[in-house]
Motif scaffolding. Structure first.
Motif, short mmCIF file in Angstrom:
data_model
loop_
_atom_site.label_atom_id
_atom_site.label_comp_id
_atom_site.label_asym_id
_atom_site.label_seq_id
_atom_site.Cartn_x
_atom_site.Cartn_y
_atom_site.Cartn_z
N SER A 90 0.84 -1.21 0.00
CA SER A 90 0.00 0.00 0.00
C SER A 90 0.87 1.25 0.00
O SER A 90 0.60 2.21 -0.74
N SER A 91 1.92 1.25 0.82
CA SER A 91 2.83 2.40 0.87
C SER A 91 3.57 2.56 -0.45
O SER A 91 3.70 3.68 -0.96
N GLY A 92 4.05 1.44 -1.01
CA GLY A 92 4.81 1.51 -2.25
C GLY A 92 3.98 1.93 -3.45
O GLY A 92 4.39 2.78 -4.25
N ILE A 93 2.80 1.34 -3.58
CA ILE A 93 1.91 1.70 -4.69
C ILE A 93 1.40 3.13 -4.51
O ILE A 93 1.33 3.90 -5.47
N GLY A 94 1.06 3.49 -3.28
CA GLY A 94 0.63 4.87 -3.01
C GLY A 94 1.72 5.87 -3.34
O GLY A 94 1.44 6.94 -3.87
N ILE A 222 8.07 10.99 -0.21
CA ILE A 222 7.05 11.70 0.55
C ILE A 222 5.70 10.98 0.44
O ILE A 222 4.96 10.86 1.42
N GLY A 223 5.39 10.49 -0.76
CA GLY A 223 4.13 9.77 -0.96
C GLY A 223 4.07 8.51 -0.12
O GLY A 223 3.04 8.22 0.51
N GLY A 224 5.16 7.74 -0.10
CA GLY A 224 5.20 6.53 0.72
C GLY A 224 5.07 6.86 2.19
O GLY A 224 4.38 6.15 2.94
N ALA A 225 5.73 7.93 2.61
CA ALA A 225 5.65 8.35 4.02
C ALA A 225 4.22 8.76 4.38
O ALA A 225 3.72 8.43 5.46
N LEU A 226 3.55 9.47 3.47
CA LEU A 226 2.19 9.93 3.73
C LEU A 226 1.22 8.75 3.84
O LEU A 226 0.42 8.68 4.80
N ILE A 227 1.28 7.83 2.88
CA ILE A 227 0.38 6.67 2.91
C ILE A 227 0.69 5.81 4.13
O ILE A 227 -0.23 5.33 4.82
#
Length: 243
Positions: A90-94, A222-227
């Motif tokens: 989820s973090s990686g795809i997000g 940043i996207g991975g951190a946010l998700i």
């Protein structure tokens, strides 16, 4: 020393295989597995998952796999294998989706200048494929720096597990906030609750400025951190199991 938990062990093995196999077979799978810009002819929706197993070099895969093991192990021990795997992907795809959205915004800001100059969509794509600025309308529409930027956005694919690892890093910081962390170039131990926000703010700074060193996808981090933060925050407030 932390033991290798099941999910992390399998993820590391797959990453190593995907990194080593093309070199042994002298085959390049970048056009198939790396995450391309959606307008690029090599783009595929599966790349949001497969790019997590691609890496640009030995140091790249080494640091990502070390981060996955060091920060992911206590999370998998706490959550269990299935829950950790869901979180990781989820973090990686997000991260890939947010990275694409940011790239789209940057791309369209320059792309609109091409259209205003009278070029069609097919002409713009052809120019970006060739990397040529011979058309006088291109030189009148944008600067060389803008051309270099849109050319890179269109042609440079993203690879690496960094987005997923950043999600893992944030979750680690939320559950183990007083754990002391340090970097090779900054060896002073700092509590995770301070260390991790500093790293993310650094990515944000380098992402919005021109001071980035190397070809790093800061907005994927940043996207991975946010998700990762959203999922970990929800799980921390609402405990449940995944079988």
């Amino acid at each position: 020393m932390n033991n290798f938990t099941d999910a992390i062990k399998h993820l590391i093995v797959i990453n190593i295989i995907v990194f080593v196999a093309p070199q042994l077979m002298q085959t390049d799978y970048t056009n198939i597995l790396a995450l391309h810009f959606p307008k690029n002819e090599h783009f595929g929706f599966w790349q949001y998952a497969t790019h997590l197993f691609m890496h640009g070099g030995f140091a790249h895969i080494l640091f990502n796999m070390y981060g996955l093991w060091a920060f992911g192990t206590p999370l998998e021990q706490m959550w269990g294998k299935n829950k950790f795997i869901f979180f990781y992907f989820s973090s990686g795809i997000g991260a890939g989706l947010i990275y694409t959205l940011v790239n789209y915004y940057q791309f369209n800001a320059i792309y609109d200048l091409f259209i205003q100059a009278g070029l069609t969509d097919n002409e713009v794509i052809a120019i970006l494929k060739e990397g040529s600025t011979n058309d006088i309308r291109v030189l009148q529409a944008i600067t060389q720096q803008q051309f270099n930027e849109i050319f890179a956005l269109y042609n440079t694919p993203a690879v690496g597990a960094s987005g997923a690892v950043y999600g893992v890093l944030v979750a680690f910081g939320m559950y183990f906030k007083d754990a002391k962390l340090a970097l090779i170039f900054f060896p002073v131990p700092i509590a995770a609750k301070y260390f991790i926000p500093i790293m993310i703010l650094g990515d944000l700074f380098f992402g919005v400025t021109k001071y980035s060193v190397g070809n790093i996808a800061h907005f994927a981090h940043i996207g991975g951190a946010l998700i990762g933060f959203i999922i970990a925050f929800y799980w921390k407030k609402n405990q449940f199991k995944m079988y």
